[in-house]
Design a protein around this motif. Sequence first.
Motif, PDB file in Angstrom:
ATOM      1  N   ARG A 256      -2.255  -1.759  -0.613  1.00 28.03           N
ATOM      2  CA  ARG A 256      -1.772  -2.093   0.733  1.00 28.03           C
ATOM      3  C   ARG A 256      -0.466  -2.880   0.643  1.00 28.03           C
ATOM      4  NH1 ARG A 256      -7.496  -4.095   3.458  1.00 28.03           N
ATOM      5  NH2 ARG A 256      -8.662  -2.165   3.021  1.00 28.03           N
ATOM      6  N   THR A 257       0.566  -2.218   0.211  1.00 28.63           N
ATOM      7  CA  THR A 257       1.894  -2.810   0.113  1.00 28.63           C
ATOM      8  C   THR A 257       2.796  -2.169   1.146  1.00 28.63           C
ATOM      9  OG1 THR A 257       2.664  -1.203  -1.516  1.00 28.63           O
ATOM     10  CG2 THR A 257       1.556  -3.170  -2.355  1.00 28.63           C
ATOM     11  N   ARG A 258       3.907  -2.827   1.396  1.00 30.05           N
ATOM     12  CA  ARG A 258       4.848  -2.297   2.388  1.00 30.05           C
ATOM     13  C   ARG A 258       5.411  -0.949   1.965  1.00 30.05           C
ATOM     14  NH1 ARG A 258       8.805  -7.259   2.723  1.00 30.05           N
ATOM     15  NH2 ARG A 258       8.007  -7.525   0.611  1.00 30.05           N
ATOM     16  N   PHE A 259       5.688  -0.817   0.690  1.00 27.64           N
ATOM     17  CA  PHE A 259       6.236   0.457   0.221  1.00 27.64           C
ATOM     18  C   PHE A 259       5.236   1.591   0.417  1.00 27.64           C
ATOM     19  CE2 PHE A 259       6.442   3.474  -3.323  1.00 27.64           C
ATOM     20  CZ  PHE A 259       7.656   4.074  -3.035  1.00 27.64           C
ATOM     21  N   ASN A 260       3.964   1.340   0.140  1.00 31.03           N
ATOM     22  CA  ASN A 260       2.959   2.397   0.243  1.00 31.03           C
ATOM     23  C   ASN A 260       2.688   2.818   1.683  1.00 31.03           C
ATOM     24  OD1 ASN A 260       2.611   2.646  -2.506  1.00 31.03           O
ATOM     25  ND2 ASN A 260       0.864   1.249  -2.608  1.00 31.03           N
ATOM     26  N   VAL A 261       3.109   2.008   2.654  1.00 32.69           N
ATOM     27  CA  VAL A 261       3.021   2.441   4.051  1.00 32.69           C
ATOM     28  C   VAL A 261       3.858   3.701   4.257  1.00 32.69           C
ATOM     29  CG1 VAL A 261       3.582   1.801   6.430  1.00 32.69           C
ATOM     30  CG2 VAL A 261       2.501   0.138   4.925  1.00 32.69           C
ATOM     31  N   LEU A 262       5.008   3.770   3.613  1.00 34.68           N
ATOM     32  CA  LEU A 262       5.849   4.966   3.708  1.00 34.68           C
ATOM     33  C   LEU A 262       5.179   6.156   3.025  1.00 34.68           C
ATOM     34  CD1 LEU A 262       9.323   3.337   2.928  1.00 34.68           C
ATOM     35  CD2 LEU A 262       8.369   3.925   5.166  1.00 34.68           C
ATOM     36  N   ILE A 263       4.501   5.911   1.904  1.00 36.26           N
ATOM     37  CA  ILE A 263       3.779   6.979   1.222  1.00 36.26           C
ATOM     38  C   ILE A 263       2.682   7.534   2.125  1.00 36.26           C
ATOM     39  CG2 ILE A 263       2.308   7.506  -0.755  1.00 36.26           C
ATOM     40  CD1 ILE A 263       5.221   7.130  -1.500  1.00 36.26           C
TER      41      ILE A 263
ATOM     42  N   VAL B 167       7.101  -3.885  -5.613  1.00 43.17           N
ATOM     43  CA  VAL B 167       7.431  -4.993  -4.741  1.00 43.17           C
ATOM     44  C   VAL B 167       6.472  -6.113  -5.040  1.00 43.17           C
ATOM     45  CG1 VAL B 167       7.724  -5.757  -2.382  1.00 43.17           C
ATOM     46  CG2 VAL B 167       8.170  -3.392  -2.971  1.00 43.17           C
ATOM     47  N   GLY B 168       6.878  -7.082  -5.850  1.00 42.43           N
ATOM     48  CA  GLY B 168       5.961  -8.136  -6.228  1.00 42.43           C
ATOM     49  C   GLY B 168       6.696  -9.372  -6.668  1.00 42.43           C
TER      50      GLY B 168
ATOM     51  N   ARG C 250      17.529  -7.898  -2.009  1.00 45.63           N
ATOM     52  CA  ARG C 250      16.113  -8.153  -1.724  1.00 45.63           C
ATOM     53  C   ARG C 250      15.913  -8.805  -0.366  1.00 45.63           C
ATOM     54  NH1 ARG C 250      10.879  -8.436  -4.039  1.00 45.63           N
ATOM     55  NH2 ARG C 250       9.614  -8.977  -2.234  1.00 45.63           N
ATOM     56  N   ALA C 251      16.810  -9.717   0.029  1.00 43.38           N
ATOM     57  CA  ALA C 251      16.661 -10.391   1.322  1.00 43.38           C
ATOM     58  C   ALA C 251      16.738  -9.386   2.467  1.00 43.38           C
ATOM     59  CB  ALA C 251      17.732 -11.474   1.479  1.00 43.38           C
ATOM     60  N   THR C 252      17.673  -8.440   2.360  1.00 42.98           N
ATOM     61  CA  THR C 252      17.784  -7.401   3.387  1.00 42.98           C
ATOM     62  C   THR C 252      16.544  -6.519   3.407  1.00 42.98           C
ATOM     63  OG1 THR C 252      20.185  -7.393   3.083  1.00 42.98           O
ATOM     64  CG2 THR C 252      19.222  -5.511   4.231  1.00 42.98           C
ATOM     65  N   PHE C 253      16.021  -6.210   2.222  1.00 41.49           N
ATOM     66  CA  PHE C 253      14.788  -5.424   2.149  1.00 41.49           C
ATOM     67  C   PHE C 253      13.641  -6.131   2.867  1.00 41.49           C
ATOM     68  CE2 PHE C 253      10.702  -4.874   0.056  1.00 41.49           C
ATOM     69  CZ  PHE C 253      10.513  -3.505   0.156  1.00 41.49           C
TER      70      PHE C 253
ATOM     71  N   VAL D  21      12.230   5.917   2.058  1.00 42.63           N
ATOM     72  CA  VAL D  21      11.789   5.562   0.710  1.00 42.63           C
ATOM     73  C   VAL D  21      12.994   5.279  -0.185  1.00 42.63           C
ATOM     74  CG1 VAL D  21      10.700   6.472  -1.374  1.00 42.63           C
ATOM     75  CG2 VAL D  21       9.571   6.757   0.833  1.00 42.63           C
ATOM     76  N   ALA D  22      13.996   6.163  -0.130  1.00 42.52           N
ATOM     77  CA  ALA D  22      15.183   5.975  -0.962  1.00 42.52           C
ATOM     78  C   ALA D  22      15.940   4.706  -0.579  1.00 42.52           C
ATOM     79  CB  ALA D  22      16.096   7.194  -0.848  1.00 42.52           C
ATOM     80  N   ILE D  23      16.058   4.450   0.727  1.00 40.49           N
ATOM     81  CA  ILE D  23      16.762   3.247   1.177  1.00 40.49           C
ATOM     82  C   ILE D  23      16.017   1.993   0.745  1.00 40.49           C
ATOM     83  CG2 ILE D  23      17.468   1.953   3.227  1.00 40.49           C
ATOM     84  CD1 ILE D  23      17.985   4.646   4.609  1.00 40.49           C
ATOM     85  N   SER D  24      14.687   2.023   0.857  1.00 36.75           N
ATOM     86  CA  SER D  24      13.902   0.850   0.464  1.00 36.75           C
ATOM     87  C   SER D  24      14.046   0.556  -1.027  1.00 36.75           C
ATOM     88  CB  SER D  24      12.428   1.063   0.824  1.00 36.75           C
ATOM     89  OG  SER D  24      11.836   2.065   0.007  1.00 36.75           O
ATOM     90  N   ARG D  25      14.051   1.601  -1.851  1.00 37.22           N
ATOM     91  CA  ARG D  25      14.222   1.372  -3.291  1.00 37.22           C
ATOM     92  C   ARG D  25      15.608   0.816  -3.595  1.00 37.22           C
ATOM     93  NH1 ARG D  25       9.551   0.710  -4.822  1.00 37.22           N
ATOM     94  NH2 ARG D  25      10.195   0.904  -6.993  1.00 37.22           N
ATOM     95  N   TYR D  26      16.620   1.309  -2.875  1.00 35.98           N
ATOM     96  CA  TYR D  26      17.986   0.826  -3.105  1.00 35.98           C
ATOM     97  C   TYR D  26      18.126  -0.641  -2.700  1.00 35.98           C
ATOM     98  CZ  TYR D  26      23.023   0.289  -2.648  1.00 35.98           C
ATOM     99  OH  TYR D  26      24.313  -0.175  -2.752  1.00 35.98           O
ATOM    100  N   LEU D  27      17.607  -0.994  -1.521  1.00 33.71           N
ATOM    101  CA  LEU D  27      17.693  -2.386  -1.076  1.00 33.71           C
ATOM    102  C   LEU D  27      16.888  -3.309  -1.977  1.00 33.71           C
ATOM    103  CD1 LEU D  27      17.440  -2.026   2.813  1.00 33.71           C
ATOM    104  CD2 LEU D  27      19.479  -2.453   1.433  1.00 33.71           C
TER     105      LEU D  27
END
Length: 404
Positions: A55-62, A241-242, A128-131, A117-123
């Motif tokens: 249950r992470t923010r990234f996996n919400v996109l998955i 993301v940790g 990190r603050a923008t992410f 997903v690509a934007i989140s990985r780039y940020l």
Amino acid sequence: MNGTNHTDGSLFSCYSASVVGYRYFAVLWGSCVTFTGTIGNLMTVLAFASDQRLRTRFNVLIVNLAIADLLYCTVLQPISVDSYLHLRWRSGHLWCRIFGFLLFLSNSVSILTLCLVAISRYLLVTKRATFDRVFSNRGLAILIILAWGLGIASFAPLWSVYVFVPQVCTCSFHRTEGRPYSTILLFFYFFIGLGCVGVFYLLIYKRVYTASQALLRYRLSRRSSKKKPTFSGPGTDDSGVGSGVANTSCTEVSSQADLVASKDPSAREGTEIKASESPATKQTPPVVVPPPAPDPAASRSPADDSEFKRVTRMCFTVFLCFIFCFVPFLLLNIADKNNSAPQVLHMFCANLTWLNSCINPVLYAVMNRQFGQAYRVLLTKAAAPLTCLWAWFRGKGLCVKWQS
């Protein structure tokens, strides 16, 4: 077979002597996609809901990507299998329009999610603050709603031009009546959207490569020092993301302190240069050239860096599979404006796009450790009643063990 005795049957027929044999391959292929895609994407959603680690923010996109694929596999794919089996559309005009709209809605949401997903990985690797601001819990909810809303707003205006297309034996928008709007949409989603995804992954690669080289130079420069940097706190999860990324500032400070200590013996002994020191000391201060601030990507621990690369590699593979599935179909439609290519070729390229909706869970299971473990737990629980029944049938009485 071809339904030419009735007007509707003729209108919705895709019968051709050249595809009579091919349809059995399409039916088998479509049935496998329906089964694999429905089970796999449903397991992805259930794994996210049942496993706290996922249950992470990234996996919400998955999960959002899985829902878009689940819509296609569960609702649309069985109808496509039926149309190939009978070589005609048997669901009527209204459902043909609904099918065409849902088809492009699913594809558009998938593309927009791949962009996110690509934007989140780039940020994550650069800012990190923008992410944290953009992909917060509230921000993610807004982005997902916007993705579905944009897909609905984009393809709803084509409602009146969704028709049955005999070349691919399915419903889509009319090739000429929807122009130029349909052409603009396809260009925006499949060329601009997917092109942006590719650009972001290229930028990520360049950033990670540069950070890796900087980290290598840093490690070589401190080989003479016995003290190693300490990386404390829990590691990252499989989303990358940790705490390893969040603690880059602490790692950066400790890395600089180690470099200063290795060059200044007094610093190694815990002494400090204070304002109350003697004038002689002030006149000859030790010359310490601080190293340039490490890149945030380079200041992660080796485990965090490996985790980030592994998850990013998985996301990039999902993107490549999407390209592989859709590019042949798009190129064929661009090159064959007069429909002079064999119908079986059109059908094969269209059937190749089906793969995209069922392959992602397979990639997650192979390339993501935590998703793979969650899938195994779900399969074990699903198979428990059958195992219990089999044990009871053999008289071993293991049902109590499974129930506990």
